[in-house]
Design a protein around this motif. Sequence first.
Motif, short mmCIF file in Angstrom:
data_model
loop_
_atom_site.label_atom_id
_atom_site.label_comp_id
_atom_site.label_asym_id
_atom_site.label_seq_id
_atom_site.Cartn_x
_atom_site.Cartn_y
_atom_site.Cartn_z
N GLN A 468 9.03 7.19 12.23
CA GLN A 468 9.94 7.82 11.28
C GLN A 468 10.34 6.88 10.15
OE1 GLN A 468 10.55 11.01 11.42
NE2 GLN A 468 9.34 11.17 13.33
N ASN A 469 10.17 5.58 10.36
CA ASN A 469 10.56 4.60 9.34
C ASN A 469 9.40 4.19 8.44
OD1 ASN A 469 13.17 4.48 10.46
ND2 ASN A 469 12.51 2.95 11.97
N ALA A 470 8.27 4.83 8.60
CA ALA A 470 7.10 4.47 7.79
C ALA A 470 7.29 4.87 6.34
CB ALA A 470 5.85 5.11 8.37
N SER A 471 7.00 3.95 5.44
CA SER A 471 7.11 4.20 4.00
C SER A 471 5.71 4.14 3.40
CB SER A 471 8.02 3.16 3.34
OG SER A 471 8.01 3.28 1.93
N ILE A 472 5.30 5.20 2.72
CA ILE A 472 3.98 5.28 2.10
C ILE A 472 4.13 5.10 0.61
CG2 ILE A 472 1.92 6.69 1.80
CD1 ILE A 472 2.64 8.18 4.31
N GLN A 473 3.49 4.08 0.07
CA GLN A 473 3.58 3.76 -1.35
C GLN A 473 2.17 3.86 -1.95
OE1 GLN A 473 6.44 3.18 -2.84
NE2 GLN A 473 7.65 3.18 -0.94
#
Length: 478
Positions: A468-473
């Motif tokens: 849930q804490n994954a950040s996709i840039q």
Amino acid sequence: MRTKHLIPNHAAGLTYAARDHAAREDFGGGDGGGDPFEGFPDAVLGLIASKLPFRSAVAASAISRRWRGAAAAAPALDIDFAAAFPAAPRRRAAFAAAATAALAPPSPSPHPHPHPLRSLRLALEGLFDQAFAAAAAGHLASWLAAAAARGLERLELRLPRSRLAVLPPSLLACTGLTSLTLRLDHYALPLPSLAPFTRLSRLHLASVSLTGDDDFFGDLLSHCTELRYLILEQCRIVALRLVGPSRLRSLAITDCSWTQESSLAVLEMPELRTLRYSGAMATRHIIDGDVSLDEVLLAIEKPQVKPREATLRELLTSVGNVRSLLLSPWCIEQFARAEEGLKVRLGRVRRLSCVIERREEGALSIAPLLSNCRNVEELCVSVVPSQGKRRRCSDGECCVPRGKGVTVKHLKGVSMQYIDESKSGLELVKILLKNAPALETMNIVPSMDGLEQAKFRRRVLKFRKSSQNASIQFCTAG
């Protein structure tokens, strides 16, 4: 445009001319004949000259009498004939005179080395002309002798392909060397023994022939006990045998050519931690089990003749228990083979970098490798254009490996450069997001622009994430 407001004291007579005249007065040159550099010590002028190209450093001697010895006081010199006279290659005598003046030993003083020379680069491509070759060889010998007298520590020597372009005996007089780079164009003569360089910690050999008959490296390791870094670039190798005990920490073999029955042996190297191996590969690999590598770069190109199974087994076994691993497309294929992959345990790998080719199954080709690197924490994937034909099944459909069984529980960071919208590319992103519960960041540099990139982004953001804490840039450049 009015500019008087830019000089508020103009009305009081404080113009630029008056300011410069006041500066000359401060240096004792009220008559205009003073030299503002008279107060500069030789060390400061030499440091300034070391930051300039060699041609500019020589030209600086015409500024004033004080600058005439600035180049001779420089702690570092980059003497490159092709860069000094790119439009006038016939000015060899003038170049030799300037180099001699810059490298001449300092005048007698109570100190042994009043102007020490820390770093010297000699690039002599084009200097060994047929009519000037004999004189150039003599100048090279005198330059190295002068550099040795000034306590030279780091030397890079580039010699062209010429019968008279040989290593002079004065090279061995530089006993204070800590770093030595020899770029010798097709140098066929045996290398001299480097036993006098007892302080040497870095050796870089390029474009030389290493036959293994004279035990050059055995003599090197026995006398140069401080050697930590060994780099072999574009060399022709018959046999490379590195036998300790030695404190060597890094070995790089870059784009070298090997004979048909060549061998690479690394024995008794307990402190060896880094291996960089690119280009062609040897026929045999013998690496001692006591060698504990931490970082391995295997950028081996696909050989024209299929290597023997024993060669592959020796090569793949050598990278066991590493912490950082970088693989080329061909090496990834070898690790993906079930019969070889089961024999190589990569449980200690924390950082995995893969270079894959842009084809139908390219991105998913690392799926079997990920299954073997269960503790990887950082993954870097870079896509390059494919050099071969696209692989297709008999019915014309693309053959995409399945990503089932991929578990990367410790993966925290992913970097993907030039990933495309192909089925395998999207499938790899989907697998990583689905099976990486500890993922924190995923940086993607797509290979497309505009509307296609926006479509690719929308499809990626719809994938289910186990973290849930994954950040996709999404970035435009790596």
